[in-house]
Design a protein around this motif. Structure first.
Motif, PDB file in Angstrom:
ATOM      1  N   PRO A   1      -9.543   6.941   0.948  1.00 45.50           N
ATOM      2  CA  PRO A   1      -9.909   5.585   0.560  1.00 45.50           C
ATOM      3  C   PRO A   1      -8.754   4.605   0.515  1.00 45.50           C
ATOM      4  CG  PRO A   1      -9.982   7.067  -1.337  1.00 45.50           C
ATOM      5  CD  PRO A   1      -9.806   7.925  -0.118  1.00 45.50           C
ATOM      6  N   VAL A   2      -7.518   5.072   0.308  1.00 46.92           N
ATOM      7  CA  VAL A   2      -6.398   4.137   0.221  1.00 46.92           C
ATOM      8  C   VAL A   2      -6.132   3.460   1.566  1.00 46.92           C
ATOM      9  CG1 VAL A   2      -3.917   3.918  -0.185  1.00 46.92           C
ATOM     10  CG2 VAL A   2      -5.333   5.185  -1.804  1.00 46.92           C
ATOM     11  N   PRO A   3      -5.912   4.212   2.662  1.00 42.71           N
ATOM     12  CA  PRO A   3      -5.713   3.513   3.940  1.00 42.71           C
ATOM     13  C   PRO A   3      -6.955   2.756   4.405  1.00 42.71           C
ATOM     14  CG  PRO A   3      -5.797   5.888   4.268  1.00 42.71           C
ATOM     15  CD  PRO A   3      -5.696   5.664   2.798  1.00 42.71           C
TER      16      PRO A   3
ATOM     17  N   MET B   1      -7.051  -1.098   5.369  1.00 45.14           N
ATOM     18  CA  MET B   1      -7.635  -1.612   6.611  1.00 45.14           C
ATOM     19  C   MET B   1      -8.567  -2.783   6.319  1.00 45.14           C
ATOM     20  SD  MET B   1     -10.302   0.278   9.248  1.00 45.14           S
ATOM     21  CE  MET B   1     -11.695  -0.038   8.138  1.00 45.14           C
ATOM     22  N   LEU B   2      -9.402  -2.646   5.275  1.00 41.41           N
ATOM     23  CA  LEU B   2     -10.325  -3.726   4.925  1.00 41.41           C
ATOM     24  C   LEU B   2      -9.566  -4.993   4.545  1.00 41.41           C
ATOM     25  CD1 LEU B   2     -12.924  -1.769   2.737  1.00 41.41           C
ATOM     26  CD2 LEU B   2     -13.135  -2.427   5.147  1.00 41.41           C
TER      27      LEU B   2
ATOM     28  N   ALA C   1      -7.223   4.961  13.159  1.00 39.16           N
ATOM     29  CA  ALA C   1      -7.357   3.508  13.204  1.00 39.16           C
ATOM     30  C   ALA C   1      -7.494   2.887  11.823  1.00 39.16           C
ATOM     31  CB  ALA C   1      -8.549   3.109  14.066  1.00 39.16           C
ATOM     32  N   THR C   2      -7.739   3.690  10.781  1.00 39.41           N
ATOM     33  CA  THR C   2      -7.776   3.104   9.438  1.00 39.41           C
ATOM     34  C   THR C   2      -6.389   2.658   9.001  1.00 39.41           C
ATOM     35  OG1 THR C   2      -7.436   5.182   8.202  1.00 39.41           O
ATOM     36  CG2 THR C   2      -9.707   4.609   8.791  1.00 39.41           C
ATOM     37  N   ARG C   3      -5.342   3.060   9.738  1.00 42.21           N
ATOM     38  CA  ARG C   3      -3.985   2.663   9.404  1.00 42.21           C
ATOM     39  C   ARG C   3      -3.487   1.509  10.273  1.00 42.21           C
ATOM     40  NH1 ARG C   3      -4.348   7.881   7.505  1.00 42.21           N
ATOM     41  NH2 ARG C   3      -2.885   8.483   5.872  1.00 42.21           N
TER      42      ARG C   3
ATOM     43  N   GLU D   1       0.866  -1.186   0.000  1.00 44.12           N
ATOM     44  CA  GLU D   1       0.000   0.000   0.000  1.00 44.12           C
ATOM     45  C   GLU D   1       0.901   1.234   0.000  1.00 44.12           C
ATOM     46  OE1 GLU D   1      -2.692   2.279   3.373  1.00 44.12           O
ATOM     47  OE2 GLU D   1      -2.504   0.105   3.460  1.00 44.12           O
ATOM     48  N   VAL D   2       0.883   1.990  -1.082  1.00 47.60           N
ATOM     49  CA  VAL D   2       1.796   3.118  -1.211  1.00 47.60           C
ATOM     50  C   VAL D   2       1.088   4.398  -0.789  1.00 47.60           C
ATOM     51  CG1 VAL D   2       3.375   4.364  -2.727  1.00 47.60           C
ATOM     52  CG2 VAL D   2       2.935   1.934  -3.120  1.00 47.60           C
TER      53      VAL D   2
END
Length: 370
Positions: free
Chosen positions: A20-22, A26-27, A52-54, A14-15
């Protein structure tokens, strides 16, 4: 490396990226993928615990202007199943991390791109945020009362962005299991948000939806699909669309069906709304919670973020867990009827350390050999 979950054994790079990317990372991590997030070198917030998404990643830092470190990221992608990036179109190519380079070295790689506007089109290079993408698709115009109101960043960034990104990745991995070949995914928020709006477009085509806000079935215009203020300032959410549920709503409110305006006559909706407003405003939210508990009136409390973790249903399922870093959401979807689980904090590493963990070469079928 995670050894359980629907995506156990899947390796993801994950760059960077925001929104939406992090969230997509997370998903994927919550479903068991081994996710390595590449952050900008020198970023003091690389292991930010407040976001917390990270969570659930191995976090490394890299200077993507340094050719040697870019090559290390390429080497990491050589061993990966998926790479996710959220750059503007052309940036990854200029960095030497574009899909042609990485998939040339690793044909099984699923190269997943996440942008707001997409990889092509006259606005592809423009900056934007959730509110801008929703504004262009018609979705924002449909939400609100006097003025359009952004629905947080749930519909664009996460609904139209990260969820479609995760869906595309899952589909690409499924095809790769058959063919051994990866692909390049062009995930755009304007595409995903428009996809989410398909039902509303269909209702509009049938003449059952109009562009005037708060005058339609699902936008708060319907008297039996909206929120009502209670005597104590709390709110109740009413979703009694079906006649059987509506009958239970009226019974709970102590209203005679023969004495209230016809729910099917839209010219009477203003009068019916006033009748329901008066009824709800006569008692507290707690009172109405108790009245409608155990019924199918589809009438429930509107909980604050402080209240939600303590609701008996959410607490029983472990949906929200209070933590020193704030409230953490449980993994979704769950496999079977397993108890809720929550991602641990991310851990720091180096590019070399992450690569050493991924020592299994890519198998001939494009998989990781597991």
């Amino acid at each position: 490396m995670p050894d359980s979950g629907l995506l156990a054994g899947v390796r993801v790079v994950e760059v960077g990226g925001i929104g939406p990317v992090p969230h997509a990372g997370m998903l994927l991590a919550s479903l068991g993928a081994d996710v390595v997030r590449v952050e900008r070198a020198g970023d003091p917030d690389a292991l930010r615990s407040w976001d917390a998404t990270r969570r659930g990643r191995t976090v490394v830092q890299a200077d993507l202007k340094d050719p040697a470190q870019v090559e290390q990221v390429r080497s990491l992608a050589d061993q990966a199943d998926v790479l996710v990036e959220g750059f503007r179109p052309g940036v990854a190519e200029r960095l030497g991390l574009g899909p042609d380079v990485l998939r040339g070295r690793n044909p099984g790689l699923v190269y997943a791109r996440m942008t707001g506007w997409g990889q092509d089109g006259p606005w592809a290079d423009r900056a934007g945020h959730d509110i801008n993408y929703l504004g262009l698709t018609g979705a924002l115009h449909a939400i609100g009362e006097e003025r359009p109101v952004p629905p947080l960043n749930l519909v664009g960034d996460f609904g139209g962005g990260s969820l479609y990104l995760a869906l595309g990745i899952a589909a690409a991995l499924t095809r790769r299991a058959r063919t051994g070949v990866g692909c390049e995914l062009d995930t755009a928020i304007v595409d995903g948000a428009s996809s989410l709006m398909q039902l509303i477009w269909s209702l509009r085509a049938e003449g059952r939806w109009q562009d005037q806000r708060s005058s339609n079935l699902l936008d708060g215009g319907t008297p039996y699909y909206r929120t009502y203020r209670c005597a104590d300032g709390g709110w109740m959410a009413v979703g009694a669309l079906e006649p059987a549920f509506y009958a239970q709503l009226l019974a709970g409110l102590g209203l005679d069906p023969a004495a209230v305006p016809d729910r099917d006559d839209t010219t009477q909706w203003a009068r019916l709304t006033k009748v329901l407003e008066d009824a709800f405003s006569a008692e507290s939210r707690t009172h109405w919670e108790q009245v409608f508990e155990g019924t199918d009136a589809c009438t429930t409390p509107v909980l604050s973020m402080a209240e939600a973790p303590h609701h008996p249903h959410l607490a029983a399922r472990g949906v929200l867990r209070e933590d020193p870093d704030g409230v953490l959401v449980g993994v979704a979807p769950r496999e079977g009827r397993r108890p809720a689980t929550h991602l641990d904090r991310s851990t720091g590493s180096t590019l070399e350390g992450a690569a050493q963990r991924w020592t299994t070469p890519i198998a001939p079928d494009g998989g990781d050999g597991s």
